[in-house]
Motif scaffolding. Structure first.
Motif, PDB file in Angstrom:
ATOM      1  N   THR A  26       1.589 -11.522   4.849  1.00  0.00           N
ATOM      2  CA  THR A  26       2.215 -12.807   4.404  1.00  0.00           C
ATOM      3  C   THR A  26       1.995 -14.072   5.386  1.00  0.00           C
ATOM      4  OG1 THR A  26       3.914 -11.635   3.104  1.00  0.00           O
ATOM      5  CG2 THR A  26       4.231 -14.210   3.589  1.00  0.00           C
ATOM      6  N   GLY A  27       1.157 -14.713   5.289  1.00  0.00           N
ATOM      7  CA  GLY A  27       0.949 -15.818   6.151  1.00  0.00           C
ATOM      8  C   GLY A  27       0.390 -15.272   7.616  1.00  0.00           C
ATOM      9  N   GLU A  28       0.845 -15.892   8.705  1.00  0.00           N
ATOM     10  CA  GLU A  28       0.238 -15.356   9.923  1.00  0.00           C
ATOM     11  C   GLU A  28       1.105 -14.331  10.535  1.00  0.00           C
ATOM     12  OE1 GLU A  28      -1.138 -18.355  12.596  1.00  0.00           O
ATOM     13  OE2 GLU A  28      -2.123 -19.351  11.004  1.00  0.00           O
ATOM     14  N   GLU A  29       2.311 -14.110   9.974  1.00  0.00           N
ATOM     15  CA  GLU A  29       3.225 -13.352  10.483  1.00  0.00           C
ATOM     16  C   GLU A  29       2.632 -11.659  10.203  1.00  0.00           C
ATOM     17  OE1 GLU A  29       6.307 -13.953  12.082  1.00  0.00           O
ATOM     18  OE2 GLU A  29       5.481 -15.999  11.955  1.00  0.00           O
ATOM     19  N   LEU A  30       3.274 -10.854  11.361  1.00  0.00           N
ATOM     20  CA  LEU A  30       3.028  -9.421  11.146  1.00  0.00           C
ATOM     21  C   LEU A  30       3.640  -8.825  10.064  1.00  0.00           C
ATOM     22  CD1 LEU A  30       2.401  -8.247  15.062  1.00  0.00           C
ATOM     23  CD2 LEU A  30       0.672  -8.808  13.229  1.00  0.00           C
TER      24      LEU A  30
END
Length: 199
Positions: A26-30
């Motif tokens: 999700t997006g740039e989050e791990l």
């Protein structure tokens, strides 16, 4: 795993953790629930002429700085392999943002890791603000901003097009050993100009 990766980085290898999860991206989050699977190591290919060329510049009184986006311990180990007196490599995430503080850090350290492209540019500006003439070499897009701002930007012929386009000098053969000859030629031109002025 972090401790082992740090040990490997200190030997001069780039170390990458491969992990897996069933969680979605999700997006740039791990994603959550990452499990370490493997450590992947990449050895640095040091240019064979690097040590000799850097020694030449040290003998000429040039203060050498090594700045890289890699782990500071990796950068320090590679710098030692080419004969540089590294001291304690500096993690650029700890660099001050104000130009004076940044210039102080640059005056007291030689090797910097985890440096962002914006920090590279700020480093060039900080050194210039202290009266230094700054030459910078680089080959990646992340070097372009700093190369553009340096007094002398040197790009590798095999480097990114953006880097080559902003550099004042492009080493078509990609050999550092070319640089002492460039310096010698520059000195000859300068000496000729001075002798013409006096005649």
């Amino acid at each position: 795993v972090r401790h082992r990766a740090d040990e490997l980085a200190a030997t001069g290898t780039r170390t990458l953790l491969l992990a897996r999860t069933d969680g979605p991206l999700t997006g740039e989050e791990l994603p959550p629930g990452l499990d370490a699977v493997a450590l992947v190591m990449f050895s640095e290919q040091v240019r064979p002429d690097a040590a000799e060329t850097l020694q030449y510049f040290r003998e000429q009184g040039v203060a050498l700085k090594v700045i890289s986006g890699d782990n500071p311990r990796t950068v320090g180990a590679v710098a030692r392999r080419v004969g540089l007196d590294v001291g304690e490599p500096f993690d650029a995430r700890e660099l001050p943002e104000d130009p004076d503080g940044l210039a102080d850090a640059l005056e007291s350290h030689s090797v910097f890791g985890r440096v962002t492209p914006q920090q590279k540019r700020a480093m060039v500006g900080a050194l210039r603000s202290r009266g230094h003439v700054v030459a910078m070499t680089g080959d990646g897009v992340n070097d372009a901003l700093a190369l553009k701002d340096a007094d002398i930007g040197v790009a590798m012929g095999s480097g990114a097009a953006a880097t080559r386009s902003v550099a004042q000098l492009v080493l078509l053969d990609g050999k550092f050993a070319t640089l002492p000859g460039v310096v010698a030629e520059g000195r000859r031109v300068t000496a000729n100009i001075r002798s013409e002025e006096h005649t």
